[in-house]
Design a protein around this motif. Structure first.
Motif, PDB file in Angstrom:
ATOM      1  N   ASN A 107       0.828  -1.215   0.000  1.00 12.17           N
ATOM      2  CA  ASN A 107       0.000   0.000   0.000  1.00 12.17           C
ATOM      3  C   ASN A 107       0.862   1.265   0.000  1.00 12.17           C
ATOM      4  O   ASN A 107       0.522   2.258   0.643  1.00 12.17           O
ATOM      5  N   GLN A 108       1.963   1.208  -0.727  1.00 18.87           N
ATOM      6  CA  GLN A 108       2.926   2.312  -0.682  1.00 18.87           C
ATOM      7  C   GLN A 108       2.320   3.618  -1.168  1.00 18.87           C
ATOM      8  O   GLN A 108       2.536   4.670  -0.549  1.00 18.87           O
ATOM      9  N   THR A 109       1.558   3.594  -2.244  1.00 20.12           N
ATOM     10  CA  THR A 109       0.976   4.826  -2.783  1.00 20.12           C
ATOM     11  C   THR A 109       0.088   5.500  -1.757  1.00 20.12           C
ATOM     12  O   THR A 109       0.165   6.717  -1.542  1.00 20.12           O
ATOM     13  N   GLN A 110      -0.750   4.710  -1.087  1.00 11.87           N
ATOM     14  CA  GLN A 110      -1.651   5.262  -0.086  1.00 11.87           C
ATOM     15  C   GLN A 110      -0.882   5.817   1.108  1.00 11.87           C
ATOM     16  O   GLN A 110      -1.225   6.872   1.655  1.00 11.87           O
ATOM     17  N   LYS A 111       0.159   5.110   1.520  1.00  9.96           N
ATOM     18  CA  LYS A 111       0.951   5.568   2.666  1.00  9.96           C
ATOM     19  C   LYS A 111       1.646   6.893   2.358  1.00  9.96           C
ATOM     20  O   LYS A 111       1.750   7.766   3.227  1.00  9.96           O
ATOM     21  N   VAL A 112       2.129   7.044   1.144  1.00 14.89           N
ATOM     22  CA  VAL A 112       2.792   8.290   0.768  1.00 14.89           C
ATOM     23  C   VAL A 112       1.794   9.439   0.771  1.00 14.89           C
ATOM     24  O   VAL A 112       2.114  10.562   1.220  1.00 14.89           O
ATOM     25  N   GLU A 113       0.580   9.200   0.307  1.00 19.97           N
ATOM     26  CA  GLU A 113      -0.454  10.236   0.327  1.00 19.97           C
ATOM     27  C   GLU A 113      -0.778  10.648   1.757  1.00 19.97           C
ATOM     28  O   GLU A 113      -0.935  11.843   2.059  1.00 19.97           O
ATOM     29  N   ILE A 114      -0.882   9.667   2.647  1.00 14.76           N
ATOM     30  CA  ILE A 114      -1.124   9.953   4.061  1.00 14.76           C
ATOM     31  C   ILE A 114       0.038  10.759   4.633  1.00 14.76           C
ATOM     32  O   ILE A 114      -0.156  11.734   5.370  1.00 14.76           O
ATOM     33  N   ALA A 115       1.249  10.347   4.297  1.00 17.66           N
ATOM     34  CA  ALA A 115       2.445  11.027   4.795  1.00 17.66           C
ATOM     35  C   ALA A 115       2.470  12.491   4.375  1.00 17.66           C
ATOM     36  O   ALA A 115       2.813  13.377   5.169  1.00 17.66           O
ATOM     37  N   GLN A 116       2.116  12.756   3.133  1.00 16.60           N
ATOM     38  CA  GLN A 116       2.115  14.127   2.640  1.00 16.60           C
ATOM     39  C   GLN A 116       1.127  14.995   3.408  1.00 16.60           C
ATOM     40  O   GLN A 116       1.403  16.156   3.737  1.00 16.60           O
ATOM     41  N   LYS A 117      -0.035  14.441   3.715  1.00 16.66           N
ATOM     42  CA  LYS A 117      -1.048  15.196   4.448  1.00 16.66           C
ATOM     43  C   LYS A 117      -0.588  15.494   5.871  1.00 16.66           C
ATOM     44  O   LYS A 117      -0.746  16.617   6.370  1.00 16.66           O
ATOM     45  N   ILE A 118      -0.013  14.496   6.551  1.00 15.97           N
ATOM     46  CA  ILE A 118       0.446  14.701   7.924  1.00 15.97           C
ATOM     47  C   ILE A 118       1.593  15.706   7.969  1.00 15.97           C
ATOM     48  O   ILE A 118       1.664  16.553   8.871  1.00 15.97           O
ATOM     49  N   ALA A 119       2.476  15.628   7.004  1.00 17.41           N
ATOM     50  CA  ALA A 119       3.637  16.531   6.986  1.00 17.41           C
ATOM     51  C   ALA A 119       3.209  17.989   6.926  1.00 17.41           C
ATOM     52  O   ALA A 119       3.926  18.876   7.424  1.00 17.41           O
ATOM     53  N   GLN A 120       2.043  18.257   6.352  1.00 16.72           N
ATOM     54  CA  GLN A 120       1.530  19.626   6.285  1.00 16.72           C
ATOM     55  C   GLN A 120       1.128  20.160   7.659  1.00 16.72           C
ATOM     56  O   GLN A 120       0.958  21.373   7.835  1.00 16.72           O
ATOM     57  N   MET A 121       0.987  19.265   8.632  1.00 13.47           N
ATOM     58  CA  MET A 121       0.599  19.662   9.987  1.00 13.47           C
ATOM     59  C   MET A 121       1.803  20.032  10.850  1.00 13.47           C
ATOM     60  O   MET A 121       1.638  20.516  11.972  1.00 13.47           O
ATOM     61  N   ILE A 122       3.004  19.784  10.352  1.00 11.81           N
ATOM     62  CA  ILE A 122       4.216  20.034  11.115  1.00 11.81           C
ATOM     63  C   ILE A 122       4.553  21.520  11.075  1.00 11.81           C
ATOM     64  O   ILE A 122       4.477  22.170  10.026  1.00 11.81           O
ATOM     65  N   GLU A 123       4.958  22.075  12.217  1.00 12.98           N
ATOM     66  CA  GLU A 123       5.310  23.484  12.321  1.00 12.98           C
ATOM     67  C   GLU A 123       6.757  23.631  12.785  1.00 12.98           C
ATOM     68  O   GLU A 123       7.302  22.733  13.442  1.00 12.98           O
ATOM     69  N   PRO A 124       7.384  24.748  12.454  1.00 13.75           N
ATOM     70  CA  PRO A 124       8.773  24.961  12.890  1.00 13.75           C
ATOM     71  C   PRO A 124       8.904  24.852  14.408  1.00 13.75           C
ATOM     72  O   PRO A 124       8.023  25.293  15.150  1.00 13.75           O
ATOM     73  N   ASN A 125       9.983  24.243  14.842  1.00 13.47           N
ATOM     74  CA  ASN A 125      10.322  24.083  16.259  1.00 13.47           C
ATOM     75  C   ASN A 125       9.439  23.073  16.989  1.00 13.47           C
ATOM     76  O   ASN A 125       9.497  22.987  18.219  1.00 13.47           O
ATOM     77  N   ASP A 126       8.652  22.307  16.283  1.00 15.81           N
ATOM     78  CA  ASP A 126       7.871  21.238  16.905  1.00 15.81           C
ATOM     79  C   ASP A 126       8.797  20.168  17.477  1.00 15.81           C
ATOM     80  O   ASP A 126       9.869  19.892  16.928  1.00 15.81           O
ATOM     81  N   THR A 127       8.343  19.570  18.577  1.00 19.38           N
ATOM     82  CA  THR A 127       8.912  18.303  19.022  1.00 19.38           C
ATOM     83  C   THR A 127       7.913  17.224  18.618  1.00 19.38           C
ATOM     84  O   THR A 127       6.735  17.293  18.981  1.00 19.38           O
ATOM     85  N   VAL A 131      12.408  20.002   5.236  1.00 25.96           N
ATOM     86  CA  VAL A 131      13.819  19.801   5.570  1.00 25.96           C
ATOM     87  C   VAL A 131      14.454  21.049   6.168  1.00 25.96           C
ATOM     88  O   VAL A 131      15.519  20.967   6.795  1.00 25.96           O
ATOM     89  N   ASP A 132      13.801  22.215   6.002  1.00 21.65           N
ATOM     90  CA  ASP A 132      14.385  23.448   6.512  1.00 21.65           C
ATOM     91  C   ASP A 132      13.822  23.866   7.860  1.00 21.65           C
ATOM     92  O   ASP A 132      14.187  24.912   8.393  1.00 21.65           O
ATOM     93  N   TYR A 133      12.916  23.057   8.442  1.00 19.35           N
ATOM     94  CA  TYR A 133      12.382  23.361   9.768  1.00 19.35           C
ATOM     95  C   TYR A 133      13.344  22.856  10.840  1.00 19.35           C
ATOM     96  O   TYR A 133      13.956  21.788  10.695  1.00 19.35           O
ATOM     97  N   ASN A 134      13.459  23.602  11.919  1.00 20.61           N
ATOM     98  CA  ASN A 134      14.145  23.098  13.101  1.00 20.61           C
ATOM     99  C   ASN A 134      13.159  22.234  13.881  1.00 20.61           C
ATOM    100  O   ASN A 134      12.125  22.722  14.341  1.00 20.61           O
TER     101      ASN A 134
END
Length: 251
Positions: free
Chosen positions: A75-95, A113-116
């Motif tokens: 299910n690689q295609t589906q997992k990558v789509e999920i990953a892309q959506k979650i990555a949009q929720m990440i903010e700079p300086n998050d733990t 890649v440029d977020y701390n």
């Protein structure tokens, strides 16, 4: 097309369709049916497929018995789509805490890649890849090691997690069921997953469609611990509405 390429084509077709007929393979590969049967006999002897009358079927390997590389391909295609959506929720300086799983690995690969970022994980694969980015502060939780699936676990891992607090947890699971909750095939990772849930402000569960209505071996928690479930398909029916009624956002 050489013999090896023809056999790879057979495997690709089986992976896509689950089964294939000799006559169809004869046309696709442009060889005789006798040659196709010889290919299938050889591939069956190597455990690559199972022959049935008039064709072949995939030698299905249960997900829980696959190694990490095999699971990454499922299910690689589906997992990558999920990953892309979650990555949009990440903010700079998050733990961010991530447990071990193929979807969490795909998700990490989509992080800006440029977020701390502070990354706390028991996934050896995530830690190794994350350590290559100077913007990431990476903590690999210690303890006992599962070499097949590349994760750490045990009382030492849980104790170490108690030292950290995260804004977000990205949790990969093997089962999502209203009655059984979130489950995993790996009972040794349950305590680690629970500690991550307790130490995080937001729990984001990554689960492709195959995980819903599925009960794996060991229970992690009730569904209510999740703030969000990110998946590749949502049916507008009573089942998913019942999950929403728990206060969970399904994305």
């Amino acid at each position: 097309m050489g013999t090896d390429n023809r056999k790879q084509t057979i495997l690709d077709l089986l992976k896509k369709n689950g089964s294939i007929k000799v006559a169809e393979l004869s046309t696709i590969l442009d060889v005789s049916e006798v040659t196709v049967r010889n290919y299938l006999a050889d591939m069956e002897s190597k455990g690559l497929l199972s022959r049935v009358h008039g064709g072949a079927v995939s030698s299905y390997k249960p997900y829980y018995s696959m190694n990490l590389t095999q699971r990454l391909e499922t299910n690689q295609t589906q997992k990558v789509e999920i990953a892309q959506k979650i990555a949009q929720m990440i903010e700079p300086n998050d733990t961010i805490m991530l447990n071990a799983g193929t979807t969490t690995l795909f998700t990490f690969r989509k992080f800006p890649v440029d977020y701390n970022l502070n990354i706390v994980t028991n996934s050896i694969a995530v830690a190794l890849e994350a350590s290559g980015n100077p913007n990431y502060n990476v903590v690999l939780i210690g303890g006992s090691v599962n070499t097949k699936y590349q994760f750490s676990y045990g009382s030492q891992a849980v104790a170490q997690l108690r030292n950290y607090h995260a804004e977000k947890l990205i949790l990969s699971v093997d089962g999502v069921d209203i009655k059984r909750g979130f489950t995993t095939y790996y009972d040794k990772e349950v305590a680690v997953d629970r500690a991550m849930i307790e130490q995080s402000d937001m729990c984001i569960v990554a689960a492709d469609h195959s995980k819903f209505r599925n009960n794996a071996f060991a229970k992690i928690s009730e569904l209510s611990v999740a703030d969000r479930i990110v998946t590749d398909i949502v049916e507008d029916d009573a089942y998913f509405n019942e999950i929403r009624d728990l206060g969970i956002e399904i994305i």
